[in-house]
Motif scaffolding. Structure first.
Motif, PDB file in Angstrom:
ATOM      1  N   ILE A  68       0.844  -1.206   0.000  1.00 49.34           N
ATOM      2  CA  ILE A  68       0.000   0.000   0.000  1.00 49.34           C
ATOM      3  C   ILE A  68       0.873   1.248   0.000  1.00 49.34           C
ATOM      4  N   THR A  69       1.799   1.311   0.949  1.00 51.87           N
ATOM      5  CA  THR A  69       2.612   2.519   1.069  1.00 51.87           C
ATOM      6  C   THR A  69       3.703   2.594  -0.006  1.00 51.87           C
ATOM      7  N   PHE A  70       4.019   1.479  -0.639  1.00 55.16           N
ATOM      8  CA  PHE A  70       4.928   1.516  -1.799  1.00 55.16           C
ATOM      9  C   PHE A  70       4.281   2.334  -2.914  1.00 55.16           C
ATOM     10  N   CYS A  71       3.027   2.040  -3.191  1.00 59.20           N
ATOM     11  CA  CYS A  71       2.312   2.749  -4.264  1.00 59.20           C
ATOM     12  C   CYS A  71       2.124   4.225  -3.936  1.00 59.20           C
ATOM     13  N   THR A  72       1.651   4.520  -2.740  1.00 62.51           N
ATOM     14  CA  THR A  72       1.442   5.923  -2.382  1.00 62.51           C
ATOM     15  C   THR A  72       2.763   6.684  -2.336  1.00 62.51           C
ATOM     16  N   GLY A  73       3.814   6.034  -1.871  1.00 61.40           N
ATOM     17  CA  GLY A  73       5.131   6.680  -1.808  1.00 61.40           C
ATOM     18  C   GLY A  73       5.686   7.001  -3.186  1.00 61.40           C
ATOM     19  N   PHE A  74       5.558   6.058  -4.112  1.00 57.84           N
ATOM     20  CA  PHE A  74       6.051   6.306  -5.472  1.00 57.84           C
ATOM     21  C   PHE A  74       5.294   7.451  -6.123  1.00 57.84           C
ATOM     22  N   LEU A  75       3.988   7.426  -6.011  1.00 57.41           N
ATOM     23  CA  LEU A  75       3.179   8.475  -6.641  1.00 57.41           C
ATOM     24  C   LEU A  75       3.480   9.850  -6.049  1.00 57.41           C
ATOM     25  N   LEU A  76       3.647   9.934  -4.743  1.00 62.12           N
ATOM     26  CA  LEU A  76       3.986  11.213  -4.119  1.00 62.12           C
ATOM     27  C   LEU A  76       5.376  11.682  -4.544  1.00 62.12           C
ATOM     28  N   ALA A  77       6.330  10.763  -4.586  1.00 58.17           N
ATOM     29  CA  ALA A  77       7.688  11.141  -4.999  1.00 58.17           C
ATOM     30  C   ALA A  77       7.707  11.611  -6.448  1.00 58.17           C
ATOM     31  N   LYS A  78       7.021  10.894  -7.318  1.00 63.34           N
ATOM     32  CA  LYS A  78       7.030  11.226  -8.742  1.00 63.34           C
ATOM     33  C   LYS A  78       6.259  12.504  -9.060  1.00 63.34           C
ATOM     34  N   TYR A  79       5.086  12.661  -8.465  1.00 68.82           N
ATOM     35  CA  TYR A  79       4.209  13.768  -8.847  1.00 68.82           C
ATOM     36  C   TYR A  79       4.215  14.962  -7.890  1.00 68.82           C
ATOM     37  N   VAL A  80       4.926  14.840  -6.767  1.00 66.02           N
ATOM     38  CA  VAL A  80       4.975  15.961  -5.830  1.00 66.02           C
ATOM     39  C   VAL A  80       6.407  16.413  -5.568  1.00 66.02           C
ATOM     40  N   THR A  81       7.285  15.493  -5.231  1.00 66.19           N
ATOM     41  CA  THR A  81       8.631  15.881  -4.805  1.00 66.19           C
ATOM     42  C   THR A  81       9.607  16.045  -5.952  1.00 66.19           C
ATOM     43  N   PHE A  82       9.761  15.028  -6.742  1.00 68.64           N
ATOM     44  CA  PHE A  82      10.808  15.016  -7.778  1.00 68.64           C
ATOM     45  C   PHE A  82      10.208  15.227  -9.165  1.00 68.64           C
ATOM     46  N   THR A  83       9.429  16.261  -9.323  1.00 69.51           N
ATOM     47  CA  THR A  83       8.727  16.529 -10.580  1.00 69.51           C
ATOM     48  C   THR A  83       9.665  16.958 -11.702  1.00 69.51           C
ATOM     49  N   SER A  84      10.876  17.384 -11.380  1.00 68.92           N
ATOM     50  CA  SER A  84      11.802  17.845 -12.414  1.00 68.92           C
ATOM     51  C   SER A  84      12.613  16.709 -13.031  1.00 68.92           C
ATOM     52  N   SER A  85      12.419  15.487 -12.555  1.00 67.02           N
ATOM     53  CA  SER A  85      13.157  14.356 -13.112  1.00 67.02           C
ATOM     54  C   SER A  85      12.757  14.135 -14.566  1.00 67.02           C
ATOM     55  N   GLU A  86      13.749  13.941 -15.400  1.00 73.31           N
ATOM     56  CA  GLU A  86      13.488  13.712 -16.820  1.00 73.31           C
ATOM     57  C   GLU A  86      13.552  12.236 -17.196  1.00 73.31           C
ATOM     58  N   LEU A  87      13.731  11.381 -16.208  1.00 75.37           N
ATOM     59  CA  LEU A  87      13.757   9.947 -16.477  1.00 75.37           C
ATOM     60  C   LEU A  87      12.348   9.460 -16.802  1.00 75.37           C
ATOM     61  N   LYS A  88      12.264   8.422 -17.632  1.00 79.69           N
ATOM     62  CA  LYS A  88      10.965   7.843 -17.974  1.00 79.69           C
ATOM     63  C   LYS A  88      10.376   7.153 -16.753  1.00 79.69           C
ATOM     64  N   GLY A  89       9.048   7.125 -16.711  1.00 77.57           N
ATOM     65  CA  GLY A  89       8.337   6.547 -15.583  1.00 77.57           C
ATOM     66  C   GLY A  89       8.714   5.109 -15.285  1.00 77.57           C
ATOM     67  N   LYS A  90       8.922   4.295 -16.328  1.00 75.37           N
ATOM     68  CA  LYS A  90       9.291   2.896 -16.119  1.00 75.37           C
ATOM     69  C   LYS A  90      10.651   2.782 -15.444  1.00 75.37           C
ATOM     70  N   ILE A  91      11.579   3.623 -15.846  1.00 72.47           N
ATOM     71  CA  ILE A  91      12.909   3.623 -15.232  1.00 72.47           C
ATOM     72  C   ILE A  91      12.798   4.074 -13.782  1.00 72.47           C
ATOM     73  N   GLN A  92      11.999   5.119 -13.544  1.00 75.55           N
ATOM     74  CA  GLN A  92      11.803   5.602 -12.178  1.00 75.55           C
ATOM     75  C   GLN A  92      11.201   4.506 -11.297  1.00 75.55           C
ATOM     76  N   LEU A  93      10.201   3.820 -11.827  1.00 81.79           N
ATOM     77  CA  LEU A  93       9.540   2.773 -11.050  1.00 81.79           C
ATOM     78  C   LEU A  93      10.517   1.643 -10.731  1.00 81.79           C
ATOM     79  N   PHE A  94      11.316   1.226 -11.716  1.00 82.66           N
ATOM     80  CA  PHE A  94      12.299   0.167 -11.482  1.00 82.66           C
ATOM     81  C   PHE A  94      13.329   0.608 -10.437  1.00 82.66           C
ATOM     82  N   ARG A  95      13.833   1.811 -10.578  1.00 84.84           N
ATOM     83  CA  ARG A  95      14.811   2.324  -9.617  1.00 84.84           C
ATOM     84  C   ARG A  95      14.188   2.502  -8.237  1.00 84.84           C
ATOM     85  N   TYR A  96      12.928   2.934  -8.215  1.00 87.67           N
ATOM     86  CA  TYR A  96      12.226   3.076  -6.948  1.00 87.67           C
ATOM     87  C   TYR A  96      12.112   1.710  -6.269  1.00 87.67           C
TER      88      TYR A  96
END
Length: 173
Positions: free
Chosen positions: A82-110
């Protein structure tokens, strides 16, 4: 779905940034957003952990037939997806919005950085509950503090790769 997450992220950013003004001299905006969104997710994690440990598992060992899992580890394993999903979404769409990496790469690295967090959670929960004799919820809070420091550095400099060097290179003299 992405547009929905971006819109929700923008609303959350607006709310967080509204509280940022008193801290702007002391904390970079990215760290403040990470603290706010990560703090909310961490509170959610601890609340769910307490509910699952105390009421769902009733603090009892989980017998799976071929193995048994202690309640404090079982609660962690149940709350994690549960918190894996909410954490990824918050990191991607709130905190690290300037990242230019593709979502799939971000998810794998996350996933990789969270694997490190899982290992740290497991080790510290085992140590604090089973060897130090601390209460499970208190142990989870202390463990979370340790893991959050690791997590921010891993996410900023690896998962979402938005960070620059902490110490600027010296200029040629």
């Amino acid at each position: 779905m992405r547009n929905l997450f971006e819109k929700i992220g923008a609303i959350i950013i607006e709310i967080i940034d509204w509280f940022y003004f008193p801290f702007l001299r002391f904390i970079p905006k990215e760290i403040f957003r990470y603290a706010a969104s990560g703090g909310a997710n961490t509170f959610f994690d601890i609340l769910l952990y307490f509910v699952f440990y105390r009421y769902v598992l009733d603090m009892q060992i989980i017998h799976l037939g071929f193995m048994a899992i202690s309640a404090h580890i079982g609660a962690f394993l149940m709350v994690f997806p549960i918190t894996f999903c909410t954490g990824f979404l918050l990191a991607k769409y709130v905190t690290f919005t300037s990242s230019e990496l593709k979502g799939k790469i971000q998810l794998f690295r996350y996933l990789l950085t969270v694997a490190g967090s899982i290992l740290l959670n497991y080790v510290f929960l085992k140590i604090f509950v089973e060897y130090c004799g601390w209460y499970a919820t208190f142990s989870k809070i202390v463990t979370t503090i340790i893991v959050v420091m690791y997590s921010y550095m891993a996410q900023r400099y690896f998962t979402f790769k938005t960070g620059k060097r902490l110490i600027p290179a010296k200029a040629n003299r």
